[in-house]
Design a protein around this motif. Structure first.
Motif, PDB file in Angstrom:
ATOM      1  N   GLN A   1      92.513  -6.574  34.899  1.00  0.00           N
ATOM      2  CA  GLN A   1      92.833  -7.207  33.734  1.00  0.00           C
ATOM      3  C   GLN A   1      94.476  -6.841  33.300  1.00  0.00           C
ATOM      4  OE1 GLN A   1      90.067  -5.591  33.523  1.00  0.00           O
ATOM      5  NE2 GLN A   1      88.622  -6.907  32.002  1.00  0.00           N
TER       6      GLN A   1
ATOM      7  N   LYS B   1      76.312 -16.040  25.465  1.00  0.00           N
ATOM      8  CA  LYS B   1      76.816 -15.121  24.491  1.00  0.00           C
ATOM      9  C   LYS B   1      75.557 -14.103  23.876  1.00  0.00           C
ATOM     10  CE  LYS B   1      81.125 -15.582  23.086  1.00  0.00           C
ATOM     11  NZ  LYS B   1      81.685 -14.981  24.358  1.00  0.00           N
TER      12      LYS B   1
ATOM     13  N   GLN C   1      91.051  -1.034  35.209  1.00  0.00           N
ATOM     14  CA  GLN C   1      90.388  -2.751  34.808  1.00  0.00           C
ATOM     15  C   GLN C   1      91.709  -3.504  35.319  1.00  0.00           C
ATOM     16  OE1 GLN C   1      87.845  -2.905  31.474  1.00  0.00           O
ATOM     17  NE2 GLN C   1      88.849  -1.137  30.744  1.00  0.00           N
TER      18      GLN C   1
ATOM     19  N   THR D   1      91.283 -10.306  26.814  1.00  0.00           N
ATOM     20  CA  THR D   1      90.209  -9.416  26.901  1.00  0.00           C
ATOM     21  C   THR D   1      90.654  -8.364  25.707  1.00  0.00           C
ATOM     22  OG1 THR D   1      90.344  -9.562  29.369  1.00  0.00           O
ATOM     23  CG2 THR D   1      89.025  -7.808  28.384  1.00  0.00           C
ATOM     24  N   PRO D   2      89.709  -8.075  24.839  1.00  0.00           N
ATOM     25  CA  PRO D   2      90.082  -6.827  23.812  1.00  0.00           C
ATOM     26  C   PRO D   2      89.772  -5.794  24.619  1.00  0.00           C
ATOM     27  CG  PRO D   2      87.919  -8.077  23.467  1.00  0.00           C
ATOM     28  CD  PRO D   2      88.580  -8.686  24.509  1.00  0.00           C
ATOM     29  N   MET D   3      90.549  -4.614  24.479  1.00  0.00           N
ATOM     30  CA  MET D   3      90.200  -3.484  25.295  1.00  0.00           C
ATOM     31  C   MET D   3      90.387  -2.045  24.452  1.00  0.00           C
ATOM     32  SD  MET D   3      91.768  -4.296  29.141  1.00  0.00           S
ATOM     33  CE  MET D   3      91.635  -2.679  29.353  1.00  0.00           C
ATOM     34  N   GLU D   4      89.341  -1.384  24.602  1.00  0.00           N
ATOM     35  CA  GLU D   4      89.480   0.077  24.114  1.00  0.00           C
ATOM     36  C   GLU D   4      89.359   1.029  25.129  1.00  0.00           C
ATOM     37  OE1 GLU D   4      86.306   0.485  21.399  1.00  0.00           O
ATOM     38  OE2 GLU D   4      87.702   0.579  19.681  1.00  0.00           O
ATOM     39  N   GLY D   5      89.152   0.328  26.442  1.00  0.00           N
ATOM     40  CA  GLY D   5      88.955   1.277  27.629  1.00  0.00           C
ATOM     41  C   GLY D   5      89.974   1.411  28.438  1.00  0.00           C
TER      42      GLY D   5
ATOM     43  N   ARG E   1      85.613 -18.516  24.012  1.00  0.00           N
ATOM     44  CA  ARG E   1      86.049 -17.314  24.414  1.00  0.00           C
ATOM     45  C   ARG E   1      85.142 -16.222  24.892  1.00  0.00           C
ATOM     46  NH1 ARG E   1      86.521 -12.453  23.170  1.00  0.00           N
ATOM     47  NH2 ARG E   1      84.281 -12.710  22.126  1.00  0.00           N
ATOM     48  N   TYR E   2      85.660 -15.613  25.586  1.00  0.00           N
ATOM     49  CA  TYR E   2      84.821 -14.300  26.145  1.00  0.00           C
ATOM     50  C   TYR E   2      85.843 -13.162  26.676  1.00  0.00           C
ATOM     51  CZ  TYR E   2      85.877 -15.015  31.060  1.00  0.00           C
ATOM     52  OH  TYR E   2      86.562 -15.248  32.124  1.00  0.00           O
ATOM     53  N   ALA E   3      85.165 -12.038  26.736  1.00  0.00           N
ATOM     54  CA  ALA E   3      86.138 -10.801  27.230  1.00  0.00           C
ATOM     55  C   ALA E   3      86.197 -11.118  28.508  1.00  0.00           C
ATOM     56  CB  ALA E   3      85.388  -9.471  27.121  1.00  0.00           C
TER      57      ALA E   3
ATOM     58  N   LYS F   1      87.255 -10.828  32.549  1.00  0.00           N
ATOM     59  CA  LYS F   1      86.924  -9.653  33.336  1.00  0.00           C
ATOM     60  C   LYS F   1      87.820  -9.937  34.617  1.00  0.00           C
ATOM     61  CE  LYS F   1      83.620  -7.850  31.105  1.00  0.00           C
ATOM     62  NZ  LYS F   1      83.813  -6.592  30.193  1.00  0.00           N
TER      63      LYS F   1
ATOM     64  N   LEU G   1      95.299  -0.248  20.983  1.00  0.00           N
ATOM     65  CA  LEU G   1      94.181  -1.267  21.570  1.00  0.00           C
ATOM     66  C   LEU G   1      95.090  -1.908  22.609  1.00  0.00           C
ATOM     67  CD1 LEU G   1      92.983  -2.896  18.437  1.00  0.00           C
ATOM     68  CD2 LEU G   1      91.361  -1.945  20.441  1.00  0.00           C
TER      69      LEU G   1
ATOM     70  N   ARG H   1      74.327 -12.112  21.158  1.00  0.00           N
ATOM     71  CA  ARG H   1      74.701 -11.985  19.695  1.00  0.00           C
ATOM     72  C   ARG H   1      72.982 -11.891  19.011  1.00  0.00           C
ATOM     73  NH1 ARG H   1      79.063 -11.723  21.891  1.00  0.00           N
ATOM     74  NH2 ARG H   1      80.938 -12.377  20.945  1.00  0.00           N
TER      75      ARG H   1
ATOM     76  N   LEU I   1      94.028  -7.538  16.040  1.00  0.00           N
ATOM     77  CA  LEU I   1      93.338  -7.780  17.196  1.00  0.00           C
ATOM     78  C   LEU I   1      92.549  -9.174  17.012  1.00  0.00           C
ATOM     79  CD1 LEU I   1      92.562  -7.224  20.332  1.00  0.00           C
ATOM     80  CD2 LEU I   1      90.513  -5.972  19.595  1.00  0.00           C
TER      81      LEU I   1
ATOM     82  N   TYR J   1      93.144  -3.381  14.238  1.00  0.00           N
ATOM     83  CA  TYR J   1      91.907  -4.233  14.670  1.00  0.00           C
ATOM     84  C   TYR J   1      91.914  -5.422  13.928  1.00  0.00           C
ATOM     85  CZ  TYR J   1      89.637  -0.200  17.373  1.00  0.00           C
ATOM     86  OH  TYR J   1      89.474   0.498  18.334  1.00  0.00           O
TER      87      TYR J   1
HETATM   88  C1  LIG Z   1      87.347  -3.201  20.469  1.00  0.00           C
HETATM   89  C2  LIG Z   1      87.010  -3.654  21.528  1.00  0.00           C
HETATM   90  C3  LIG Z   1      86.647  -2.917  22.786  1.00  0.00           C
HETATM   91  C4  LIG Z   1      86.799  -3.573  24.007  1.00  0.00           C
HETATM   92  N1  LIG Z   1      86.944  -2.924  25.145  1.00  0.00           N
HETATM   93  C5  LIG Z   1      86.593  -3.547  26.411  1.00  0.00           C
HETATM   94  C6  LIG Z   1      87.083  -3.122  27.725  1.00  0.00           C
HETATM   95  O1  LIG Z   1      87.886  -1.988  27.604  1.00  0.00           O
HETATM   96  N2  LIG Z   1      86.969  -3.681  28.729  1.00  0.00           N
HETATM   97  C7  LIG Z   1      86.353  -4.797  28.827  1.00  0.00           C
HETATM   98  O2  LIG Z   1      86.098  -5.511  29.909  1.00  0.00           O
HETATM   99  N3  LIG Z   1      85.754  -5.238  27.553  1.00  0.00           N
HETATM  100  C8  LIG Z   1      85.893  -4.601  26.471  1.00  0.00           C
HETATM  101  N4  LIG Z   1      85.547  -5.195  25.447  1.00  0.00           N
HETATM  102  C9  LIG Z   1      84.818  -6.380  25.329  1.00  0.00           C
HETATM  103  C10 LIG Z   1      83.231  -6.266  24.656  1.00  0.00           C
HETATM  104  O3  LIG Z   1      82.626  -5.756  25.806  1.00  0.00           O
HETATM  105  C11 LIG Z   1      83.088  -7.908  24.613  1.00  0.00           C
HETATM  106  O4  LIG Z   1      83.679  -8.407  23.645  1.00  0.00           O
HETATM  107  C12 LIG Z   1      81.533  -7.801  23.909  1.00  0.00           C
HETATM  108  O5  LIG Z   1      80.510  -7.659  25.182  1.00  0.00           O
HETATM  109  C13 LIG Z   1      81.173  -9.354  23.621  1.00  0.00           C
HETATM  110  O6  LIG Z   1      81.297 -10.382  24.785  1.00  0.00           O
HETATM  111  P1  LIG Z   1      82.332 -11.543  24.405  1.00  0.00           P
HETATM  112  O7  LIG Z   1      83.361 -11.012  24.086  1.00  0.00           O
HETATM  113  O8  LIG Z   1      82.496 -11.831  26.071  1.00  0.00           O
HETATM  114  O9  LIG Z   1      81.609 -12.469  23.681  1.00  0.00           O
HETATM  115  C14 LIG Z   1      85.861  -4.896  23.999  1.00  0.00           C
HETATM  116  C15 LIG Z   1      85.622  -5.389  22.988  1.00  0.00           C
HETATM  117  C16 LIG Z   1      86.225  -5.033  21.691  1.00  0.00           C
HETATM  118  C17 LIG Z   1      86.054  -5.629  20.467  1.00  0.00           C
END
Ligand SMILES: Cc1cc2nc3c(=O)[nH]c(=O)nc-3n(C[C@H](O)[C@H](O)[C@H](O)COP(=O)(O)O)c2cc1C
Length: 212
Positions: free
Chosen positions: A71, A199, A69, A156-160, A12-14, A16, A181, A201, A141, A138
């Protein structure tokens, strides 16, 4: 250590960049919607609502309210996790009734629980109540992300994003909801180089402390 679990979590990764041509099956979607249903919440109040958005026009509007974004419009499905603006006494009564019918317990026997929850929440300000409700989002999520990974579905978890704009586009305020979220889900694009990054961490030694 269970290497399968670690494999899922490091897969898993966020994401893009999603492949817009790949769609989640209805069976996988049902599984994931049930993951949201079974997510725990404080006192079991579930002060949440989940929107599943596939409409391309709405998603384009939401992308603009998400710092563009991609996504948001390119993933297979877009999940918006909303919190109730308040957990009203009426909501607490409804959840108590649900508990009563689900578990076949007389409502009178749940009055103590009902009063306790009302007492615990009655002194919260509007802002504190929304924050409490949002914390439950959360938890959903977290459950959602790890179970997507189990199914090898990207997310993709997103708060942006701009919550007020989401509220307006999706008419949330009049429904007593607030966007908290966003989580696009689908399948990664081959072009997304983030999928190949290591990763970042903290090491376990600094992250975890044992007090024996
Ligand atoms: C609550 C939360 C909000 C986040 N918001 C965004 C976002 O808006 N856009 C984005 O591309 N990634 C977002 N991320 C992803 C994080 O940047 C990413 O989870 C973190 O850098 C760790 O990387 P990984 O999830 O790929 O392991 C968010 C993650 C979390 C948990």
């Amino acid at each position: 250590m269970n290497s399968e679990i670690i494999k899922e979590l490091t897969w898993r990764y966020a994401t893009k960049k999603f492949d817009p041509s790949k769609k989640i099956t209805s069976s996988d979607l049902s599984t994931l919607l049930n993951v949201l249903r079974y997510t725990p919440s404080s006192y079991g109040m579930q002060p949440l609502k989940f929107l599943v958005i596939t409409n391309p026009d709405i998603r384009l509007q939401l992308q603009k309210a998400s710092f563009n974004q991609s996504q948001v419009s390119e993933a297979s499905h877009l999940i918006v996790i909303c919190a109730q603006i308040e957990t009203s006494p009426n909501h607490i009564d409804e959840m108590t009734e649900l508990m009563s019918t689900t578990r076949s317990i007389e409502i009178e026997k749940l009055q103590g629980f009902n009063n306790y929850v009302k007492g615990a929440l009655k002194n919260l300000s509007g802002q504190e109540m929304l924050l409490w409700n949002s914390k439950q989002a959360y938890i959903a999520l977290g459950m959602f992300l790890s179970n997507c990974a189990r199914l090898r579905i990207d997310s993709t978890p997103m708060e942006g994003f701009e919550p007020d704009k989401y509220d307006e586009i999706l008419s949330l305020t009049q429904k007593g909801l607030k966007a908290v979220l966003v989580c696009p889900i689908g399948y990664r694009s081959e072009e997304d180089h983030y999928s190949r990054l290591e990763k970042v961490r903290k090491p376990l030694e600094t992250l975890i402390e044992f007090l024996d």
